[in-house]
Scaffold this active site. Sequence first.
Site, PDB file in Angstrom:
ATOM      1  N   PRO A   9      56.122 -49.207  74.167  1.00 38.82           N
ATOM      2  CA  PRO A   9      56.814 -47.558  74.050  1.00 38.82           C
ATOM      3  C   PRO A   9      55.204 -47.124  74.437  1.00 38.82           C
ATOM      4  O   PRO A   9      54.096 -47.505  74.039  1.00 38.82           O
ATOM      5  CB  PRO A   9      55.971 -47.616  72.837  1.00 38.82           C
ATOM      6  CG  PRO A   9      55.889 -48.655  71.869  1.00 38.82           C
ATOM      7  CD  PRO A   9      56.454 -49.611  72.848  1.00 38.82           C
ATOM      8  N   ASN A  10      54.883 -46.038  75.349  1.00 38.77           N
ATOM      9  CA  ASN A  10      53.852 -45.201  76.108  1.00 38.77           C
ATOM     10  C   ASN A  10      52.733 -46.349  77.029  1.00 38.77           C
ATOM     11  O   ASN A  10      52.295 -45.308  77.715  1.00 38.77           O
ATOM     12  CB  ASN A  10      52.561 -44.714  74.393  1.00 38.77           C
ATOM     13  CG  ASN A  10      53.389 -44.045  73.845  1.00 38.77           C
ATOM     14  OD1 ASN A  10      54.362 -43.398  73.927  1.00 38.77           O
ATOM     15  ND2 ASN A  10      53.545 -44.484  72.391  1.00 38.77           N
ATOM     16  N   ARG A  17      47.382 -41.541  80.359  1.00 41.43           N
ATOM     17  CA  ARG A  17      47.527 -40.963  78.660  1.00 41.43           C
ATOM     18  C   ARG A  17      45.687 -41.480  78.454  1.00 41.43           C
ATOM     19  O   ARG A  17      45.478 -42.593  79.412  1.00 41.43           O
ATOM     20  CB  ARG A  17      48.711 -42.123  78.245  1.00 41.43           C
ATOM     21  CG  ARG A  17      48.544 -42.517  76.782  1.00 41.43           C
ATOM     22  CD  ARG A  17      49.309 -43.921  76.538  1.00 41.43           C
ATOM     23  NE  ARG A  17      48.864 -43.972  75.306  1.00 41.43           N
ATOM     24  CZ  ARG A  17      49.832 -45.374  74.428  1.00 41.43           C
ATOM     25  NH1 ARG A  17      49.176 -46.298  75.634  1.00 41.43           N
ATOM     26  NH2 ARG A  17      48.966 -45.728  73.442  1.00 41.43           N
ATOM     27  N   TYR A  22      42.276 -46.264  78.619  1.00 46.58           N
ATOM     28  CA  TYR A  22      43.403 -47.657  78.849  1.00 46.58           C
ATOM     29  C   TYR A  22      43.314 -47.404  80.838  1.00 46.58           C
ATOM     30  O   TYR A  22      44.266 -47.740  81.262  1.00 46.58           O
ATOM     31  CB  TYR A  22      44.512 -46.732  78.895  1.00 46.58           C
ATOM     32  CG  TYR A  22      44.651 -46.706  77.759  1.00 46.58           C
ATOM     33  CD1 TYR A  22      45.360 -47.990  76.810  1.00 46.58           C
ATOM     34  CD2 TYR A  22      45.674 -46.171  76.237  1.00 46.58           C
ATOM     35  CE1 TYR A  22      45.211 -48.335  75.433  1.00 46.58           C
ATOM     36  CE2 TYR A  22      45.757 -45.904  74.893  1.00 46.58           C
ATOM     37  CZ  TYR A  22      45.654 -47.206  74.413  1.00 46.58           C
ATOM     38  OH  TYR A  22      45.833 -47.160  73.366  1.00 46.58           O
ATOM     39  N   ASN A  69      52.991 -56.619  76.927  1.00 46.30           N
ATOM     40  CA  ASN A  69      52.401 -55.542  76.515  1.00 46.30           C
ATOM     41  C   ASN A  69      52.725 -55.272  75.491  1.00 46.30           C
ATOM     42  O   ASN A  69      54.170 -54.171  75.971  1.00 46.30           O
ATOM     43  CB  ASN A  69      51.589 -55.170  77.485  1.00 46.30           C
ATOM     44  CG  ASN A  69      50.270 -54.137  76.585  1.00 46.30           C
ATOM     45  OD1 ASN A  69      50.815 -53.756  75.355  1.00 46.30           O
ATOM     46  ND2 ASN A  69      49.867 -53.277  76.984  1.00 46.30           N
ATOM     47  N   ALA A  72      52.389 -50.329  70.434  1.00 51.46           N
ATOM     48  CA  ALA A  72      52.146 -49.681  69.016  1.00 51.46           C
ATOM     49  C   ALA A  72      52.529 -51.243  68.308  1.00 51.46           C
ATOM     50  O   ALA A  72      52.696 -51.412  67.205  1.00 51.46           O
ATOM     51  CB  ALA A  72      52.230 -48.632  68.820  1.00 51.46           C
ATOM     52  N   GLU A  92      50.293 -62.729  75.568  1.00 49.34           N
ATOM     53  CA  GLU A  92      50.316 -61.180  75.115  1.00 49.34           C
ATOM     54  C   GLU A  92      48.984 -60.399  75.262  1.00 49.34           C
ATOM     55  O   GLU A  92      48.151 -61.280  76.375  1.00 49.34           O
ATOM     56  CB  GLU A  92      49.812 -61.060  73.978  1.00 49.34           C
ATOM     57  CG  GLU A  92      49.209 -59.925  73.200  1.00 49.34           C
ATOM     58  CD  GLU A  92      49.228 -59.704  71.880  1.00 49.34           C
ATOM     59  OE1 GLU A  92      49.127 -61.057  71.358  1.00 49.34           O
ATOM     60  OE2 GLU A  92      48.745 -58.889  71.102  1.00 49.34           O
ATOM     61  N   HIS A  94      47.194 -57.213  76.599  1.00 53.10           N
ATOM     62  CA  HIS A  94      46.163 -55.375  75.958  1.00 53.10           C
ATOM     63  C   HIS A  94      45.331 -55.037  77.083  1.00 53.10           C
ATOM     64  O   HIS A  94      44.499 -56.171  77.244  1.00 53.10           O
ATOM     65  CB  HIS A  94      45.905 -55.017  74.790  1.00 53.10           C
ATOM     66  CG  HIS A  94      46.657 -55.457  73.390  1.00 53.10           C
ATOM     67  ND1 HIS A  94      48.471 -55.254  72.945  1.00 53.10           N
ATOM     68  CD2 HIS A  94      46.712 -57.250  72.558  1.00 53.10           C
ATOM     69  CE1 HIS A  94      48.928 -55.890  72.224  1.00 53.10           C
ATOM     70  NE2 HIS A  94      48.198 -56.887  72.057  1.00 53.10           N
ATOM     71  N   ARG A 101      38.716 -51.238  67.904  1.00 52.17           N
ATOM     72  CA  ARG A 101      38.997 -49.925  68.122  1.00 52.17           C
ATOM     73  C   ARG A 101      39.980 -49.636  66.826  1.00 52.17           C
ATOM     74  O   ARG A 101      38.772 -50.491  65.888  1.00 52.17           O
ATOM     75  CB  ARG A 101      40.495 -49.435  69.160  1.00 52.17           C
ATOM     76  CG  ARG A 101      40.195 -50.004  70.605  1.00 52.17           C
ATOM     77  CD  ARG A 101      41.642 -49.499  71.901  1.00 52.17           C
ATOM     78  NE  ARG A 101      41.983 -47.894  71.361  1.00 52.17           N
ATOM     79  CZ  ARG A 101      42.943 -48.066  71.599  1.00 52.17           C
ATOM     80  NH1 ARG A 101      43.673 -48.586  72.722  1.00 52.17           N
ATOM     81  NH2 ARG A 101      43.519 -46.362  71.430  1.00 52.17           N
TER      82      ARG A 101
END
Length: 136
Positions: A9-10, A17, A22, A69, A72, A92, A94, A101
């Site tokens: 998502p996103n 964003r 990012y 990825n 969330a 995985e 990110h 964070r």
Amino acid sequence: MKILVLNGPNLGRLGTRQTDVYGLTTYDELVQICTEVEPEADVRQTDDEATMIGWLHEAADTGTPVVLNAGAWTHYSYAVRDAAALAPAVIEVHLSQIAAREEFRHHSVVSAVTRGTITGLGVEGYRAAIRALQLH
Ligand code: DQA
């Protein structure tokens, strides 16, 4: 080599964003970068959890390795984790350094079923993950 690069998502909003977190690379540019490293990479993005789980089932059924990825979902989706556990190899990724964070981002429920995790290297992490899958 067929590799699924699955984004949650996103991530379709990359480039606009939270660019301080990012980066400025757009989602379309990310797709291009991945296919430069592996022409057969199939790069996808969804905001729908059921769609992501279906893609991970597809990876399991076709024996296709995955760069994931999960956005969330990484931090709370046992459903995505269980589906990722079925895929033959998952790396995985990110973009941001999740350990630096907010506290809720520090834990990944997905990591334990992956071959490895790359965080904080921006789009370079995708390149590294694809190369690692190409080698194995
Ligand atoms: C992310 C980190 C997650 O915490 C966040 O929810 C994302 C992107 C990353 O690539 O840094 O959507 O997975």
